[in-house]
Design a protein around this motif. Structure first.
Motif, short mmCIF file in Angstrom:
data_model
loop_
_atom_site.label_atom_id
_atom_site.label_comp_id
_atom_site.label_asym_id
_atom_site.label_seq_id
_atom_site.Cartn_x
_atom_site.Cartn_y
_atom_site.Cartn_z
N GLU A 1 0.84 -1.20 0.00
CA GLU A 1 0.00 0.00 0.00
C GLU A 1 0.88 1.25 0.00
OE1 GLU A 1 -3.51 2.17 2.67
OE2 GLU A 1 -2.66 0.24 3.31
N VAL A 2 0.59 2.16 -0.91
CA VAL A 2 1.36 3.40 -1.02
C VAL A 2 0.66 4.48 -0.21
CG1 VAL A 2 2.34 5.11 -2.58
CG2 VAL A 2 2.08 2.73 -3.34
N THR A 3 1.29 4.89 0.88
CA THR A 3 0.72 5.96 1.70
C THR A 3 1.38 7.30 1.38
OG1 THR A 3 2.28 5.35 3.47
CG2 THR A 3 0.06 4.43 3.58
N ASP A 4 2.68 7.30 1.18
CA ASP A 4 3.41 8.50 0.78
C ASP A 4 4.28 8.15 -0.42
OD1 ASP A 4 2.64 10.40 2.89
OD2 ASP A 4 3.70 9.00 4.21
N LYS A 5 4.29 9.02 -1.41
CA LYS A 5 5.08 8.77 -2.61
C LYS A 5 6.57 8.97 -2.29
CE LYS A 5 1.49 8.93 -5.75
NZ LYS A 5 1.23 8.41 -7.09
N TRP B 1 6.55 -3.37 -13.84
CA TRP B 1 7.65 -2.74 -13.09
C TRP B 1 7.67 -1.24 -13.34
CZ3 TRP B 1 11.94 -0.23 -15.21
CH2 TRP B 1 13.05 -0.03 -14.37
N GLY B 2 7.64 -0.83 -14.60
CA GLY B 2 7.65 0.60 -14.92
C GLY B 2 6.41 1.31 -14.42
N ASP B 3 5.24 0.67 -14.58
CA ASP B 3 3.99 1.26 -14.12
C ASP B 3 3.99 1.42 -12.60
OD1 ASP B 3 3.10 1.28 -16.73
OD2 ASP B 3 1.81 -0.48 -16.50
N ARG B 4 4.59 0.44 -11.91
CA ARG B 4 4.61 0.51 -10.44
C ARG B 4 5.51 1.64 -9.95
NH1 ARG B 4 1.72 0.11 -5.91
NH2 ARG B 4 2.75 -1.08 -4.25
N TYR B 5 6.66 1.81 -10.58
CA TYR B 5 7.50 2.94 -10.19
C TYR B 5 6.77 4.25 -10.44
CZ TYR B 5 11.96 0.79 -8.92
OH TYR B 5 12.96 0.10 -8.26
N ALA B 6 6.05 4.36 -11.54
CA ALA B 6 5.29 5.58 -11.81
C ALA B 6 4.24 5.81 -10.73
CB ALA B 6 4.63 5.49 -13.18
N GLU B 7 3.67 4.73 -10.23
CA GLU B 7 2.63 4.83 -9.21
C GLU B 7 3.18 5.26 -7.86
OE1 GLU B 7 -0.76 1.94 -7.11
OE2 GLU B 7 0.61 1.13 -8.61
N ILE B 8 4.36 4.77 -7.49
CA ILE B 8 4.85 5.02 -6.13
C ILE B 8 5.75 6.24 -6.03
CG2 ILE B 8 4.73 2.55 -5.63
CD1 ILE B 8 7.81 2.49 -5.67
N MET B 9 6.16 6.83 -7.17
CA MET B 9 7.10 7.94 -7.11
C MET B 9 6.41 9.28 -7.35
SD MET B 9 10.70 6.57 -8.63
CE MET B 9 11.51 7.94 -7.78
N ALA B 10 6.86 10.28 -6.59
CA ALA B 10 6.30 11.62 -6.70
C ALA B 10 6.81 12.31 -7.96
CB ALA B 10 6.70 12.44 -5.47
N PRO B 11 6.03 13.22 -8.53
CA PRO B 11 6.52 14.01 -9.67
C PRO B 11 7.84 14.68 -9.33
CG PRO B 11 4.18 14.38 -9.34
CD PRO B 11 4.64 13.57 -8.16
N GLY B 12 8.80 14.57 -10.25
CA GLY B 12 10.13 15.12 -10.01
C GLY B 12 11.06 14.18 -9.30
N GLY B 13 10.53 13.04 -8.82
CA GLY B 13 11.37 12.07 -8.13
C GLY B 13 12.40 11.44 -9.04
N HIS B 14 13.50 10.98 -8.45
CA HIS B 14 14.61 10.40 -9.21
C HIS B 14 14.66 8.89 -9.01
CE1 HIS B 14 17.23 14.31 -9.49
NE2 HIS B 14 15.98 14.48 -9.90
#
Length: 214
Positions: A113-117, A138-151
């Motif tokens: 569960e993603v509570t904070d990106k 894998w790519g979709d999941r990283y997009a889901e869990i990472m905040a805009p601008g995240g590295h």
């Protein structure tokens, strides 16, 4: 157990590979230290990471999660193996890293569960461990869990050009285009170094990259 890249595989069945590896102490991918390419990126290239929260999926013994942790960046090392998490936590305590900087959790990368990106992620010997049928997820999941601008720091390994050698895994041999196919929809490639430092046995088969979440 080896799988053909063209064959379908159930995730539960596939995950058992890694449970068995840790249960039987068959962690041949573990080089016993931080990746030289990651150390070079942060300490020599002076790459500036966003502050906030970071994650290392498939963290194993946790070297890289501990290296990236700082007062401005809390890291989570995630692994599906309780044994891996216990070993990483013990190593953290032995090194004197406080859990306020880095902690290790049993997590299924695709299902938690993603509570904070996350502002930072590091991926190494994780993408290649996945069956090729899982790469889009894998790519979709990283997009889901990472905040805009995240590295997302992705250390590409093992890179190999011969198609005949890419048929069976894990690890599944990779090409740079495999990452582009998985990430380009939601990430922008902002850094790439095909001449990065590597462990001696991996020289010439690694390229370090940084992708920014759009």
């Amino acid at each position: 157990m080896a799988y053909k890249r063209t064959a379908a595989v159930a995730s539960d069945e596939y995950n058992r590979i890694w449970f068995n590896c840790w249960n039987e102490s068959r962690t041949v991918w573990d080089q016993g230290d931080i990746s030289p390419a990651l150390r070079e990126l942060i300490e020599e290239k002076k790459w500036e990471l966003p502050g906030g929260n970071g994650i290392v999926p498939g963290c194993g013994r946790g070297y890289d999660a501990m290296f990236l942790a700082s007062p401005s960046l809390h890291m989570v090392g995630a692994d599906i193996s309780q044994i891996a998490v216990d070993i990483a936590s013990k190593l953290r305590d032995e090194k004197g890293f406080p859990s306020s900087l880095v902690d290790f959790k049993v997590m299924d990368f695709f299902n938690f569960e993603v509570t904070d990106k996350y502002q930072v992620a590091y991926d190494y010997t994780f993408f290649c461990a996945l069956h090729p049928s899982m790469r889009k997820s894998w790519g979709d999941r990283y997009a889901e869990i990472m905040a805009p601008g995240g590295h997302l720091i992705a250390l590409m390994y093992p890179l190999w050009k011969a198609e005949k050698d890419r048929a069976v895994g894990p690890p599944f041999l990779l090409a740079e285009d495999d990452y582009h196919q998985a990430l380009d929809c939601n990430f922008e490639l902002i850094y790439i170094d095909p001449n990065c430092k590597s462990h001696d046995t991996r020289v010439g088969h690694e390229t370090i990259t940084v992708w920014r979440r759009k």
